[in-house]
Design an enzyme around this catalytic site. Sequence first.
Site, PDB file in Angstrom:
ATOM      1  N   SER A 108      -9.686  -1.538  27.348  1.00  0.00           N
ATOM      2  CA  SER A 108     -10.265  -1.562  28.582  1.00  0.00           C
ATOM      3  C   SER A 108     -11.695  -0.861  28.438  1.00  0.00           C
ATOM      4  O   SER A 108     -11.753   0.248  27.879  1.00  0.00           O
ATOM      5  CB  SER A 108      -9.528  -1.244  29.593  1.00  0.00           C
ATOM      6  OG  SER A 108     -10.076  -1.315  30.971  1.00  0.00           O
ATOM      7  N   GLN A 140     -10.809   4.533  33.498  1.00  0.00           N
ATOM      8  CA  GLN A 140     -10.580   3.488  32.507  1.00  0.00           C
ATOM      9  C   GLN A 140     -10.050   4.427  31.114  1.00  0.00           C
ATOM     10  O   GLN A 140      -9.151   3.774  30.632  1.00  0.00           O
ATOM     11  CB  GLN A 140     -11.844   3.009  32.359  1.00  0.00           C
ATOM     12  CG  GLN A 140     -12.401   1.962  32.848  1.00  0.00           C
ATOM     13  CD  GLN A 140     -11.538   1.043  33.371  1.00  0.00           C
ATOM     14  OE1 GLN A 140     -10.844   0.141  32.481  1.00  0.00           O
ATOM     15  NE2 GLN A 140     -11.059   0.930  34.508  1.00  0.00           N
ATOM     16  N   HIS A 195      -6.346   4.468  30.582  1.00  0.00           N
ATOM     17  CA  HIS A 195      -5.526   3.257  30.147  1.00  0.00           C
ATOM     18  C   HIS A 195      -5.151   3.340  28.632  1.00  0.00           C
ATOM     19  O   HIS A 195      -4.106   2.771  28.258  1.00  0.00           O
ATOM     20  CB  HIS A 195      -6.655   1.880  30.163  1.00  0.00           C
ATOM     21  CG  HIS A 195      -6.369   1.270  31.482  1.00  0.00           C
ATOM     22  ND1 HIS A 195      -5.295   0.621  32.053  1.00  0.00           N
ATOM     23  CD2 HIS A 195      -7.445   0.996  32.545  1.00  0.00           C
ATOM     24  CE1 HIS A 195      -5.477   0.075  33.244  1.00  0.00           C
ATOM     25  NE2 HIS A 195      -6.748   0.454  33.389  1.00  0.00           N
ATOM     26  N   GLU A 223     -16.861  -4.467  30.289  1.00  0.00           N
ATOM     27  CA  GLU A 223     -15.805  -5.348  31.030  1.00  0.00           C
ATOM     28  C   GLU A 223     -16.148  -5.047  32.566  1.00  0.00           C
ATOM     29  O   GLU A 223     -16.103  -5.901  33.363  1.00  0.00           O
ATOM     30  CB  GLU A 223     -14.552  -4.817  30.773  1.00  0.00           C
ATOM     31  CG  GLU A 223     -13.316  -5.731  31.402  1.00  0.00           C
ATOM     32  CD  GLU A 223     -11.903  -4.680  30.904  1.00  0.00           C
ATOM     33  OE1 GLU A 223     -11.942  -3.543  30.498  1.00  0.00           O
ATOM     34  OE2 GLU A 223     -10.816  -5.375  31.198  1.00  0.00           O
ATOM     35  N   HIS A 224     -16.142  -3.689  32.974  1.00  0.00           N
ATOM     36  CA  HIS A 224     -16.306  -3.302  34.347  1.00  0.00           C
ATOM     37  C   HIS A 224     -17.778  -2.821  34.367  1.00  0.00           C
ATOM     38  O   HIS A 224     -18.072  -1.550  33.751  1.00  0.00           O
ATOM     39  CB  HIS A 224     -15.218  -2.390  34.741  1.00  0.00           C
ATOM     40  CG  HIS A 224     -13.815  -2.715  34.758  1.00  0.00           C
ATOM     41  ND1 HIS A 224     -12.972  -2.405  33.748  1.00  0.00           N
ATOM     42  CD2 HIS A 224     -13.117  -3.828  35.571  1.00  0.00           C
ATOM     43  CE1 HIS A 224     -11.841  -3.199  33.568  1.00  0.00           C
ATOM     44  NE2 HIS A 224     -11.948  -3.685  34.934  1.00  0.00           N
ATOM     45  N   ASP A 256      -8.872  -3.549  40.433  1.00  0.00           N
ATOM     46  CA  ASP A 256      -7.548  -3.865  39.519  1.00  0.00           C
ATOM     47  C   ASP A 256      -6.668  -4.450  40.436  1.00  0.00           C
ATOM     48  O   ASP A 256      -5.689  -5.070  39.827  1.00  0.00           O
ATOM     49  CB  ASP A 256      -7.514  -2.672  39.064  1.00  0.00           C
ATOM     50  CG  ASP A 256      -8.051  -2.239  37.792  1.00  0.00           C
ATOM     51  OD1 ASP A 256      -8.773  -3.118  37.175  1.00  0.00           O
ATOM     52  OD2 ASP A 256      -8.121  -1.045  37.340  1.00  0.00           O
ATOM     53  N   HIS A 272     -20.489 -50.446  17.678  1.00  0.00           N
ATOM     54  CA  HIS A 272     -21.052 -49.740  18.890  1.00  0.00           C
ATOM     55  C   HIS A 272     -22.084 -50.681  19.495  1.00  0.00           C
ATOM     56  O   HIS A 272     -21.991 -50.934  20.755  1.00  0.00           O
ATOM     57  CB  HIS A 272     -21.500 -48.356  18.493  1.00  0.00           C
ATOM     58  CG  HIS A 272     -20.537 -47.514  18.584  1.00  0.00           C
ATOM     59  ND1 HIS A 272     -19.790 -47.302  17.283  1.00  0.00           N
ATOM     60  CD2 HIS A 272     -20.435 -46.389  19.334  1.00  0.00           C
ATOM     61  CE1 HIS A 272     -19.032 -46.194  17.637  1.00  0.00           C
ATOM     62  NE2 HIS A 272     -19.360 -45.329  18.705  1.00  0.00           N
TER      63      HIS A 272
END
Lengths: 429, 429
Positions: A237, A259, A262, A327-328, A361, A420
Amino acid sequence: MLVLKTDAANFRVKFEEILKRGKMDIENVEDIVKNIINEVRERKNKALFEHISKFDKWTPIKDDDLVISKDDMKKAYENLDEDLKCALHLAYDRIKAYHEKQLPKTWLTFEDNGTILGQKVTPVERAGVYVPGGKAFYPSSLLMNVIPAIVAGVEEIVVTTPVIENKPNQLLLAALYICGMPKAFKVGGASAVAAMAYGTETIPKVDVITGPGNIFVATAKKLVYGEVNIDMIAGPSEIGIIADESAKPNYMAIDLLSQAEHDEMASSIMITPSEKLALKTKEKIYEFLEELERKDIAEKSIEERGAIIICKNIDEAIELMNEIAPEHLEVVTKNPFELLPKIKNAGAIFLGENTPEPIGDYIAGPNHTLPTGGSAKFYSPLNVEIFMKKSSIISFSKEAIEKMGKDCALLAKTEGLTAHQKSVLERLK
Amino acid sequence: MLVLKTDAANFRVKFEEILKRGKMDIENVEDIVKNIINEVRERKNKALFEHISKFDKWTPIKDDDLVISKDDMKKAYENLDEDLKCALHLAYDRIKAYHEKQLPKTWLTFEDNGTILGQKVTPVERAGVYVPGGKAFYPSSLLMNVIPAIVAGVEEIVVTTPVIENKPNQLLLAALYICGMPKAFKVGGASAVAAMAYGTETIPKVDVITGPGNIFVATAKKLVYGEVNIDMIAGPSEIGIIADESAKPNYMAIDLLSQAEHDEMASSIMITPSEKLALKTKEKIYEFLEELERKDIAEKSIEERGAIIICKNIDEAIELMNEIAPEHLEVVTKNPFELLPKIKNAGAIFLGENTPEPIGDYIAGPNHTLPTGGSAKFYSPLNVEIFMKKSSIISFSKEAIEKMGKDCALLAKTEGLTAHQKSVLERLK
């Protein structure tokens, strides 16, 4: 904690290290994971029994032993603390409401010559959700993965999770009940991914697999990609913060730590033109650290991978943050909305001082499964569309093919594809 | 050509073979491709020079040798036959118009308590398009891959293609000019995919790689997935036809052949309740075969992988076709639109007798890059969204966090994440 100035001589060298964060070394475990997948593919439940026996400290004997029943879920739900029940329901409702707004629609367009073109949207038939287990079980992850599949209209959602010593986490069971799951399966790791990708006697083959997991799960997802679709390959994260002098150091400090706690591999990066904010925030980080249950993890992450970057101005902060593609991303400036046009790469953008990342979250509504390691440059947050797929719709009238058929036949002929060409010319006869 | 009845004793066995069509055996070439990728990653242009020398029959000496210039494209365009120019422009305009309708929009929603939630859509910065070269160059493939990236608003589109003997295909150059590409790069195969995924001195690192290719290209795309995003892993082409007694056998026959001529591994399957149509179509196929330039390929494909299935009724035809999940699906019945609700899995759906599949390959507008081998169960056609990504937007007011913060903090605490909890509580003080 590293404090860096963008005009320092070594800045770019240090910054490149931040950019290289979170690359997972999948190659190291690839052979092990390939073996696990092949075993499950060939011997199905029998292989699952062996893997569970080896990794989860219990031994299933018959196929049904793999199943978590609705009854067990209901009991756990009924025993749940009332406040927690309310919080989970609030989260469920808000996540559902947000994801409903993402639903793509089937559309059709018409031309005067009778041409009809469009795009049909259909949910996949079966989705597989992997939920990490053991001590790291997060009910929020279950909600964030299952709800988009429910909203997409997926007929059958297959949830798999490792159950250590065959003792299911009661919170997991309650969360499964809240999600309305009729059953779930007690299998984890790469084995679970393989089971969902290829199917076993008990676990149905799915079309899409989502959900977080360790490097074995991530590697298994990458290996089965193509056989099924997957959401993304997620790493540790991360949070990035762009802040000006108006930001409160205590808010910034605890948000960076949220963060860091985590994972030792997590990255927490603030970029600010305010040296004062930078130094005060650093100070506050060490104060807060002492109060955290997961102090050791957070400290290691902050020391080894955290950074506060002092830049020239907010524009430079945004440029650097777009390179990081966190990510954030928290934007804590006087008028954060005015920066939105320039923010290009971020999984989720949190605007203003009252929007700490943890709000996203759990409770805000948008998904917390977000692209990491810079992959926000090309991946989106987990969303309903991973559980749906599109089909083009084409209908030509006699008039339309008479109008456009000649050009089409010429292009086919140019490519040397005479069947075709004839297929169109046959209609023009 | 196989003709099967669904009530035959061996039907399911034969049908399972159809379902297993088009699985590519990536494992066989994986080690070779890994080596190629690692060489390009480590030695960049030098490795490309060696690979080109080995596979493309010419030897670049300096970095600029890799570049196809705008001047060359312009000359080729100016020399293009006028009819072909018109056909390519018509295709360009129609493909562009269709993909513009796919563009997702950024949205925001508001709550009375001051919460703002939304989703921001941003194009990726750089997209890589792989174009197969040599004798199999298809200008339509270039248009179908480049136009969605243009429509998405991608700043820089990197086109790579192998150029055998350093003699670029004039049609490729003209098509590049029509697409407005400022330059392109003469490199093919797994090397090109690696160059776009990791960057070299000349070829920029991209965020997304799309485009068809042989098993080496497909394997390389799978291996770099995660480092960049990719569109899909495509296998041999396929057509499925659902037809009733109203369908014309000559149309059905030539449409089946139009996929068969692509590739010996292509699959052409018709399902119909009309035994008469089945037998007449088979007859017509052998008649048309004699007239095709690519007769040998088409014949092998039809004999080994083609099938006409005679079913009980149209509902059964649809059920079986949903299992097959064909890349292209023609529905040639009295009222094809009424079957749309039941059709779940198909890359593109062609409705009515005036909509032969080749119309979709060139001129209709929807993309011709479609999921194969049953992956229409979970993949969509190539579309603008592969060249874009989303960021969630979250903004809480003081009122909003005061209302929802307690529940959020409780959930964080339940997960043992005390910094998350404190980050919210800090705002409630």
